[in-house]
Design an enzyme around this catalytic site. Structure first.
Site, short mmCIF file in Angstrom:
data_model
loop_
_atom_site.label_atom_id
_atom_site.label_comp_id
_atom_site.label_asym_id
_atom_site.label_seq_id
_atom_site.Cartn_x
_atom_site.Cartn_y
_atom_site.Cartn_z
N LYS A 68 0.81 -1.23 0.00
CA LYS A 68 0.00 0.00 0.00
C LYS A 68 0.85 1.29 0.00
O LYS A 68 0.46 2.28 -0.60
CB LYS A 68 -0.94 0.02 1.21
CG LYS A 68 -2.08 -1.00 1.11
CD LYS A 68 -3.03 -0.80 2.28
CE LYS A 68 -4.14 -1.81 2.29
NZ LYS A 68 -5.15 -1.53 3.33
N ASP A 105 -10.45 2.80 2.30
CA ASP A 105 -10.69 2.23 3.63
C ASP A 105 -11.52 3.16 4.52
O ASP A 105 -12.41 2.70 5.24
CB ASP A 105 -9.36 1.92 4.33
CG ASP A 105 -8.68 0.69 3.72
OD1 ASP A 105 -9.38 -0.17 3.16
OD2 ASP A 105 -7.44 0.59 3.81
#
Ligand code: ATR
Length: 282
Positions: A68, A105
């Site tokens: 990420k 997220d």
């Protein structure tokens, strides 16, 4: 014939990812011709993979552990959430052929609560347990929803302090010894630690007592295996309004699917059941 749209999830390892189940369900549900596959990339291979998506016939995909932060660095353009969180979990190629990165997220966290408890963000005070990558996304979502006092509790207090330095004066760092003292003033309590995750003490009691929590307080975990973590079980027992973490997994997938396949998909009970069945099966 229209070109087949292809997307992926990549990580290292990746075989446990449930993202293919989610996206392939939606492709079928909306009658779209497309594919979504798990593709493993080592940290050495990831940069080349991410920089040659178009050549590989890929429109974009999801990025998970440990890529990420690398994805964040490689993107030519990033959305506001990715910039604030410092990590990218969704990649797509835009009309100018540029590699774009987003972080869904925080969206997934808030959308799950919106769906389960529409009034969840009426309060202003939150207690966030844990200071890892997931905690960053949760804090960003809480700030966006108007929370102005967010206590971050972490075993390694320096990591909580780093979040204060990053997000500013609405955040306060605390140790686990101090955590109990914040339970009674929190409108929302979020567990972002791996405590209680399957294989990480799911049989042990969670180290906080929720019996003095505010009336109407909300408790939510980002862990979804087990679905009812010790944190949620204790909070539910104490009368808090509880939301499990599976919905965050489902909702965070929505913006990516829309980028790659052009349809904004719905998170439904049928989809949730498919993932629950898969969790029981493995
Ligand atoms: P993620 O990116 O999913 O948030 P992470 O960065 O590994 O994952 O963070 C895991 C979180 O769980 C951290 O807040 C970690 O605390 P430390 O920063 O002190 O390591 C927390 N955590 C994990 N095991 C824990 C334990 N046994 N007791 C307390 N906190 C724990």
């Amino acid at each position: 014939m229209a070109e087949m749209k292809q997307a992926f999830v990549t990580g290292f390892p990746i075989k446990h990812s449930r993202s293919p189940l989610i996206h392939n369900y939606w492709l079928q549900r909306y009658g779209l011709s497309g594919s979504y596959k798990a593709i493993e990339n080592s940290p050495e291979d990831f940069p080349h993979f991410a920089q040659t998506l178009a050549e590989q016939g890929l429109r974009g995909g999801n990025v998970t552990i440990p890529h990420k932060e690398a994805a964040f660095a490689l993107c030519e353009k990033r959305d506001a959430a990715a910039e604030a969180i410092g990590a990218v979990n969704t990649l797509w190629i835009d009309a100018e052929n540029k590699l774009n990165g987003g972080n869904t997220d925080a969206y997934g966290f808030a959308a799950n609560l919106d769906a389960q408890l529409p009034d969840w963000a009426q309060g202003k005070s939150a207690l966030v347990l844990g200071a890892g990558g997931a905690s960053r996304a949760v804090i960003y979502a809480l700030l966006n929803r108007g929370f102005d006092k967010i206590i971050v509790v972490n075993r390694t207090v320096e990591r909580a302090q780093a979040l204060v330095d990053h997000f500013g004066s609405k955040i306060e760092a605390a140790s686990w010894d101090q955590a109990q003292g914040f339970v009674s003033s929190a409108d929302v309590i979020v567990n972002t630690t791996s405590l209680g995750m399957s294989g990480h003490g799911e049989a042990e009691a969670f180290p906080l007592d929720f019996t003095k929590a505010k009336a109407g307080a909300v408790a939510t975990d980002i862990v979804y295996i087990p679905l009812e973590t010790p944190f949620l079980a204790q909070a539910r027992q104490a009368g808090l309004r509880c939301v499990d973490g599976l919905g965050m997994l489902l909702h965070q997938a929505v913006p990516g699917f829309e980028h790659w396949f052009g349809v904004r998909p719905k998170v439904t009970d049928a989809l949730r059941q498919i993932i629950l069945d898969d969790i029981l099966k493995r």
